[in-house]
Design a protein around this motif. Structure first.
Motif, PDB file in Angstrom:
ATOM      1  N   PRO A  18      51.233 -40.344 -14.772  1.00  0.00           N
ATOM      2  CA  PRO A  18      50.307 -40.256 -13.639  1.00  0.00           C
ATOM      3  C   PRO A  18      50.734 -39.281 -12.548  1.00  0.00           C
ATOM      4  CG  PRO A  18      51.703 -42.161 -13.378  1.00  0.00           C
ATOM      5  CD  PRO A  18      52.110 -41.528 -14.671  1.00  0.00           C
ATOM      6  N   TYR A  19      51.823 -38.534 -12.776  1.00  0.00           N
ATOM      7  CA  TYR A  19      52.229 -37.514 -11.810  1.00  0.00           C
ATOM      8  C   TYR A  19      51.433 -36.233 -12.058  1.00  0.00           C
ATOM      9  CZ  TYR A  19      56.077 -40.825 -11.522  1.00  0.00           C
ATOM     10  OH  TYR A  19      56.818 -41.968 -11.403  1.00  0.00           O
ATOM     11  N   GLU A  20      51.567 -35.277 -11.149  1.00  0.00           N
ATOM     12  CA  GLU A  20      50.775 -34.052 -11.240  1.00  0.00           C
ATOM     13  C   GLU A  20      51.659 -32.821 -11.174  1.00  0.00           C
ATOM     14  OE1 GLU A  20      47.532 -33.665  -8.571  1.00  0.00           O
ATOM     15  OE2 GLU A  20      46.829 -35.730  -8.837  1.00  0.00           O
ATOM     16  N   ILE A  21      51.253 -31.792 -11.887  1.00  0.00           N
ATOM     17  CA  ILE A  21      51.825 -30.456 -11.765  1.00  0.00           C
ATOM     18  C   ILE A  21      50.842 -29.628 -10.942  1.00  0.00           C
ATOM     19  CG2 ILE A  21      52.573 -28.395 -13.008  1.00  0.00           C
ATOM     20  CD1 ILE A  21      53.174 -30.164 -15.400  1.00  0.00           C
ATOM     21  N   PRO A  22      51.300 -28.940  -9.898  1.00  0.00           N
ATOM     22  CA  PRO A  22      50.362 -28.178  -9.056  1.00  0.00           C
ATOM     23  C   PRO A  22      49.524 -27.203  -9.871  1.00  0.00           C
ATOM     24  CG  PRO A  22      52.522 -28.271  -8.032  1.00  0.00           C
ATOM     25  CD  PRO A  22      52.681 -28.851  -9.406  1.00  0.00           C
ATOM     26  N   VAL A  23      48.278 -27.084  -9.497  1.00  0.00           N
ATOM     27  CA  VAL A  23      47.373 -26.202 -10.233  1.00  0.00           C
ATOM     28  C   VAL A  23      47.840 -24.752 -10.160  1.00  0.00           C
ATOM     29  CG1 VAL A  23      45.841 -25.895  -8.237  1.00  0.00           C
ATOM     30  CG2 VAL A  23      44.948 -25.592 -10.547  1.00  0.00           C
ATOM     31  N   GLY A  24      48.510 -24.377  -9.068  1.00  0.00           N
ATOM     32  CA  GLY A  24      49.031 -23.020  -8.968  1.00  0.00           C
ATOM     33  C   GLY A  24      50.076 -22.722 -10.035  1.00  0.00           C
ATOM     34  N   THR A  25      50.892 -23.725 -10.396  1.00  0.00           N
ATOM     35  CA  THR A  25      51.888 -23.548 -11.447  1.00  0.00           C
ATOM     36  C   THR A  25      51.211 -23.360 -12.807  1.00  0.00           C
ATOM     37  OG1 THR A  25      53.440 -24.928 -10.208  1.00  0.00           O
ATOM     38  CG2 THR A  25      53.902 -24.579 -12.545  1.00  0.00           C
ATOM     39  N   ILE A  26      50.214 -24.192 -13.091  1.00  0.00           N
ATOM     40  CA  ILE A  26      49.492 -24.074 -14.360  1.00  0.00           C
ATOM     41  C   ILE A  26      48.792 -22.727 -14.439  1.00  0.00           C
ATOM     42  CG2 ILE A  26      47.689 -25.078 -15.798  1.00  0.00           C
ATOM     43  CD1 ILE A  26      50.120 -26.826 -15.584  1.00  0.00           C
ATOM     44  N   LEU A  27      48.159 -22.299 -13.351  1.00  0.00           N
ATOM     45  CA  LEU A  27      47.476 -21.007 -13.341  1.00  0.00           C
ATOM     46  C   LEU A  27      48.465 -19.859 -13.529  1.00  0.00           C
ATOM     47  CD1 LEU A  27      44.863 -21.481 -10.478  1.00  0.00           C
ATOM     48  CD2 LEU A  27      44.356 -20.891 -12.858  1.00  0.00           C
ATOM     49  N   GLY A  28      49.674 -20.005 -12.968  1.00  0.00           N
ATOM     50  CA  GLY A  28      50.681 -18.966 -13.147  1.00  0.00           C
ATOM     51  C   GLY A  28      51.061 -18.778 -14.604  1.00  0.00           C
ATOM     52  N   VAL A  29      51.236 -19.894 -15.330  1.00  0.00           N
ATOM     53  CA  VAL A  29      51.607 -19.812 -16.743  1.00  0.00           C
ATOM     54  C   VAL A  29      50.435 -19.306 -17.587  1.00  0.00           C
ATOM     55  CG1 VAL A  29      52.347 -21.147 -18.749  1.00  0.00           C
ATOM     56  CG2 VAL A  29      53.316 -21.642 -16.491  1.00  0.00           C
ATOM     57  N   VAL A  30      49.266 -19.930 -17.412  1.00  0.00           N
ATOM     58  CA  VAL A  30      48.092 -19.540 -18.202  1.00  0.00           C
ATOM     59  C   VAL A  30      47.661 -18.115 -17.869  1.00  0.00           C
ATOM     60  CG1 VAL A  30      45.667 -20.055 -18.655  1.00  0.00           C
ATOM     61  CG2 VAL A  30      47.314 -21.922 -18.440  1.00  0.00           C
ATOM     62  N   GLY A  31      47.623 -17.794 -16.573  1.00  0.00           N
ATOM     63  CA  GLY A  31      47.195 -16.464 -16.158  1.00  0.00           C
ATOM     64  C   GLY A  31      48.123 -15.376 -16.644  1.00  0.00           C
ATOM     65  N   ALA A  32      49.440 -15.626 -16.600  1.00  0.00           N
ATOM     66  CA  ALA A  32      50.397 -14.628 -17.078  1.00  0.00           C
ATOM     67  C   ALA A  32      50.222 -14.380 -18.575  1.00  0.00           C
ATOM     68  CB  ALA A  32      51.818 -15.085 -16.774  1.00  0.00           C
TER      69      ALA A  32
END
Length: 304
Positions: A275-289
């Motif tokens: 139930p914890y969260e990873i910031p959306v900015g981190t996910i976007l950094g990985v996916v976007g890169a």
């Protein structure tokens, strides 16, 4: 796209640590609906701001986060917080917008001095330029014990979005609508100053409007949810491959794609470590890169 949106919205509204029981309507209205709307508004606005930035700079490898616009907005936030800690949020947003506008205009002035033969010089200049602004913001924050404040806008985060804390993002949505109204002019401006003037376009006026839209969208997003990387970079490139460069035709789909991307990455960040969260900015950094590297490889293969 409509089916995709409906599915993402349903998942976003249903997903969360708290169960939807007797307080379902209250929870939806106060937390989950504002978060879903904020993700879509930020994604759509940043995608549109990215394509405008690419049109004005005439380079496919730039976006507000790589040319110093987002970093300047953060620097403006640090400065106004130091000068007036009790300032209202709209005052901080105004200062951040002015700072972002000045920095973006400075970057455009630098671009004009670069040789047009190597398009990679433009994003490299932007990265260095943005790095200097970010370093200045971090230095001021370190000197005044505000490093945690810097972390808020550098890592895009939607967990704190609630009713009453996201409404300024509607300004970014309004800027997106304005961009669509001037889509034809931005398309012509993307052909260059000489061609624009020959077609009767007021090039300086369109440039000023484009820089204002990019600055407002970036500042509002940074103040509201933090920096969301790669949205304004990969979404316009993919949309250009699918729908071409005529903004009047491609802008609605581009905005929808940006909204869906941020919403999907937010859902992914909430699921991976539930139930914890990873910031959306981190996910976007990985996916976007990853997507950006794929686009670069495809460009090289096409050139070969």
């Amino acid at each position: 796209m409509a089916v995709l949106f409906a599915g993402l919205i349903a998942v976003s509204l249903a997903l969360g640590a708290a169960r939807l029981d007797q307080d379902a309507l209250w929870l939806l209205a106060v937390s989950r609906l504002p978060r879903t709307v904020a993700a879509m508004l930020a994604g759509a606005a940043l995608a549109v701001a990215g394509v405008i930035m690419q049109m004005l700079a005439r380079n496919r490898f730039v976006e507000p986060a790589t040319v110093g616009t987002a970093q300047a907005a953060g620097l403006g936030l640090v400065l106004v917080t130091l000068a007036a800690p009790a300032a209202a949020i709209w005052v901080k947003m105004l200062v951040a917008t002015v700072s972002a506008l000045a920095a973006t205009a400075g970057f455009m002035a630098l671009v004009r001095r670069l040789p047009p033969r190597d398009p990679m010089l433009v994003p490299l200049t932007g990265i260095v330029y943005g790095g200097i602004l970010a370093a200045l913001a971090v230095f001021l924050a370190f000197e005044n014990d505000m490093l945690q404040y810097i972390e808020v806008w550098t890592s895009g985060e939607l967990s704190g979005v609630m009713l009453g804390r996201y409404e300024f993002l509607w300004l970014a949505g309004a800027a997106t609508v304005l961009a669509y109204a001037y889509a034809n002019r931005f398309t012509i401006a993307g052909m260059g100053e000489e061609m624009s003037l020959s077609l009767g376009l007021n090039y300086a006026q369109v440039m000023a409007l484009g820089l204002a839209i990019v600055s407002v969208v970036t500042a509002v997003t940074v103040v509201s949810v933090g920096m969301l990387p790669f949205v304004g970079l990969v979404v316009p490139n993919i949309a250009s491959r699918l729908a071409g460069d005529h903004l009047r035709h491609s802008l609605p789909g581009l905005a929808a794609f940006g909204a869906a991307l941020v919403l999907a990455c937010d859902i992914l960040g909430r699921v991976i470590w539930y139930p914890y969260e990873i910031p959306v900015g981190t996910i976007l950094g990985v996916v976007g890169a990853a997507v950006f590297l794929w686009l670069l490889q495809g460009r090289r293969a096409h050139a070969a």
